[in-house]
Design a protein around this motif. Structure first.
Motif, mmCIF file in Angstrom:
data_model
loop_
_atom_site.group_PDB
_atom_site.id
_atom_site.type_symbol
_atom_site.label_atom_id
_atom_site.label_comp_id
_atom_site.label_asym_id
_atom_site.label_seq_id
_atom_site.Cartn_x
_atom_site.Cartn_y
_atom_site.Cartn_z
ATOM 1 N N SER A 71 40.480 63.712 5.636
ATOM 2 C CA SER A 71 41.152 65.004 5.877
ATOM 3 C C SER A 71 40.123 66.135 5.958
ATOM 4 C CB SER A 71 42.208 65.287 4.807
ATOM 5 O OG SER A 71 41.611 65.411 3.545
ATOM 6 N N SER A 85 38.638 65.898 9.361
ATOM 7 C CA SER A 85 39.578 66.459 10.351
ATOM 8 C C SER A 85 39.471 67.977 10.419
ATOM 9 C CB SER A 85 41.019 66.097 9.999
ATOM 10 O OG SER A 85 41.184 64.716 10.045
ATOM 11 N N GLU A 86 39.315 68.606 9.264
ATOM 12 C CA GLU A 86 39.199 70.070 9.244
ATOM 13 C C GLU A 86 37.918 70.528 9.960
ATOM 14 O OE1 GLU A 86 39.175 71.759 5.289
ATOM 15 O OE2 GLU A 86 39.205 73.815 6.081
ATOM 16 N N LEU A 104 36.248 68.789 12.242
ATOM 17 C CA LEU A 104 36.385 68.417 13.650
ATOM 18 C C LEU A 104 37.262 69.429 14.401
ATOM 19 C CD1 LEU A 104 35.293 66.043 15.267
ATOM 20 C CD2 LEU A 104 37.287 64.708 14.550
ATOM 21 N N LYS A 105 38.304 69.859 13.748
ATOM 22 C CA LYS A 105 39.193 70.849 14.363
ATOM 23 C C LYS A 105 38.425 72.153 14.613
ATOM 24 C CE LYS A 105 43.543 73.168 13.515
ATOM 25 N NZ LYS A 105 44.279 73.720 12.378
ATOM 26 N N ALA A 106 37.631 72.549 13.628
ATOM 27 C CA ALA A 106 36.822 73.771 13.788
ATOM 28 C C ALA A 106 35.817 73.579 14.929
ATOM 29 C CB ALA A 106 36.092 74.085 12.485
ATOM 30 N N ARG A 156 36.057 71.559 17.511
ATOM 31 C CA ARG A 156 36.710 71.450 18.834
ATOM 32 C C ARG A 156 37.146 72.804 19.377
ATOM 33 N NH1 ARG A 156 39.795 66.000 17.194
ATOM 34 N NH2 ARG A 156 38.263 64.515 17.996
ATOM 35 N N THR A 157 37.276 73.811 18.520
ATOM 36 C CA THR A 157 37.642 75.140 19.026
ATOM 37 C C THR A 157 36.410 75.912 19.517
ATOM 38 O OG1 THR A 157 37.425 76.252 16.899
ATOM 39 C CG2 THR A 157 39.589 75.311 17.410
ATOM 40 N N GLU A 176 35.693 71.607 27.397
ATOM 41 C CA GLU A 176 35.587 70.957 26.082
ATOM 42 C C GLU A 176 34.441 69.940 25.993
ATOM 43 O OE1 GLU A 176 39.487 68.446 27.204
ATOM 44 O OE2 GLU A 176 38.692 67.959 25.221
ATOM 45 N N GLU A 183 32.685 61.983 13.902
ATOM 46 C CA GLU A 183 33.306 60.876 14.636
ATOM 47 C C GLU A 183 32.395 59.672 14.421
ATOM 48 O OE1 GLU A 183 35.514 62.760 18.415
ATOM 49 O OE2 GLU A 183 33.363 63.055 18.486
ATOM 50 N N HIS A 216 30.687 63.737 17.752
ATOM 51 C CA HIS A 216 30.480 65.038 17.114
ATOM 52 C C HIS A 216 29.838 64.861 15.733
ATOM 53 C CE1 HIS A 216 33.584 67.579 19.556
ATOM 54 N NE2 HIS A 216 32.959 66.707 20.321
#
Ligand SMILES: O=C(O)CCC(=O)C(=O)O
Ligand SMILES: [Fe+2]
Length: 277
Positions: A24, A27-28, A30-32, A34-35, A84, A164, A245
């Motif tokens: 988790s 994921s946080e 990775l989300k940051a 990806r933006t 992206e 990843e 990443h």
């Protein structure tokens, strides 16, 4: 220091710590990450490869700046791939200026690891988000991190966190095990020649390393790879369909060392410290 962890790091020049961040937490991050491409400049795209001639790079120490893959840009710097997938990396102040990357850089687990490695007053000098995107993700040629981030005496240690799975196909890290025992082979320095167009130069020619000496280190997402400043490492281009990443930052010792005035990175304020023993 006589911890098992330190002994392994001292023997190999790198250390693999599985499950350093949970899925988790990954994921946080990775989300940051990806933006980030959405925030990249739409004009004036500066390919990472142009760093020598580029003030954009040398001024990025205290900024969040965007470096494109050479293969992602056409002759007029137009995007040849979806936005992206266009970036090589973002650097170099995510650990200061981005709340998510700041949170994980100054996490107690990072502090604990620095403590186990024997740091007295460690500071974070820089941070980068590495994309290594499918097809365009370029090679990182063989190097030592102390070439770029030099203290006297040398103290830099890289923290590289896979967000990843890093595999043989998508360009995992490769090391010459034990090569940190053989000194720093060259430096990347500010050019003292004011008439030159090159702001940054290498003080010696490129070193040749035997490819068969590299050990590939495929790792799962969430794994931390600790990189000794003098260990020779590299990564291959990503010719696979999967991105790779990673978030990476570099720690230096500030007690009893001197930050080199020749480094490309010159802080305007002292580097943020993790703790003082
Ligand atoms: O991510 C890569 O492929 C290389 C990263 C690297 O060399 C570093 O973090 O020191
Ligand atoms: Fe490196």
């Amino acid at each position: 220091m006589a911890t098992e962890l330190y002994d392994r790091f001292d023997r190999d020049g790198y250390l693999i710590v599985d499950d350093f961040f949970s899925s988790s937490e990954v994921s946080e991050l990775l989300k940051a990450g990806r933006t980030l491409p959405k925030q990249a400049p739409k004009e004036d795209r500066s390919a990472f490869q142009n760093q020598n001639r580029d003030k954009y790079f040398i001024e990025s120490g205290d900024k969040i700046r965007f470096f494109f893959e050479a293969d992602a840009l056409g002759p007029n710097n137009e995007l040849l791939v979806p936005e992206e997938y266009s970036l090589n990396k973002v650097g170099h102040s995510l650990h200061v200026d981005h709340p998510v990357f700041r949170k994980y850089t100054f996490d107690n687990r990072v502090r604990e690891l620095c403590w186990q490695l024997g740091f007295q007053r460690p500071a974070v000098a820089q941070s980068m988000y590495m994309f290594k995107n499918p097809n365009v993700g370029g090679e990182v040629t063989s190097h030592q991190d102390a070439t770029y981030l030099y203290t006297e005496p040398s103290s830099v240690v890289g923290f590289w966190i896979a967000l990843e799975d890093a595999t043989l196909e998508n360009g995992c890290l490769k090391f010459i095990r034990g090569s940190h025992k053989n000194g720093i082979h060259r430096r990347f320095v500010r050019n003292s020649d004011p008439s030159s167009k090159e702001i940054l130069i290498y003080d010696k020619p490129e070193c040749v390393y035997q490819m068969s000496n590299f050990t590939a280190m495929p790792v799962k997402a969430g794994t931390l790879v600790v990189i000794h400043g003098s260990v020779v490492h590299r990564s291959e281009p990503n010719r696979s369909k999967n991105s790779r990443h990673a978030y990476t930052f570099h720690v230096i010792e500030t007690k009893g060392t001197r930050w080199s005035a020749d480094n490309w990175l010159q802080p305007n304020e002292p580097f943020p410290i993790l703790y003082e023993r």
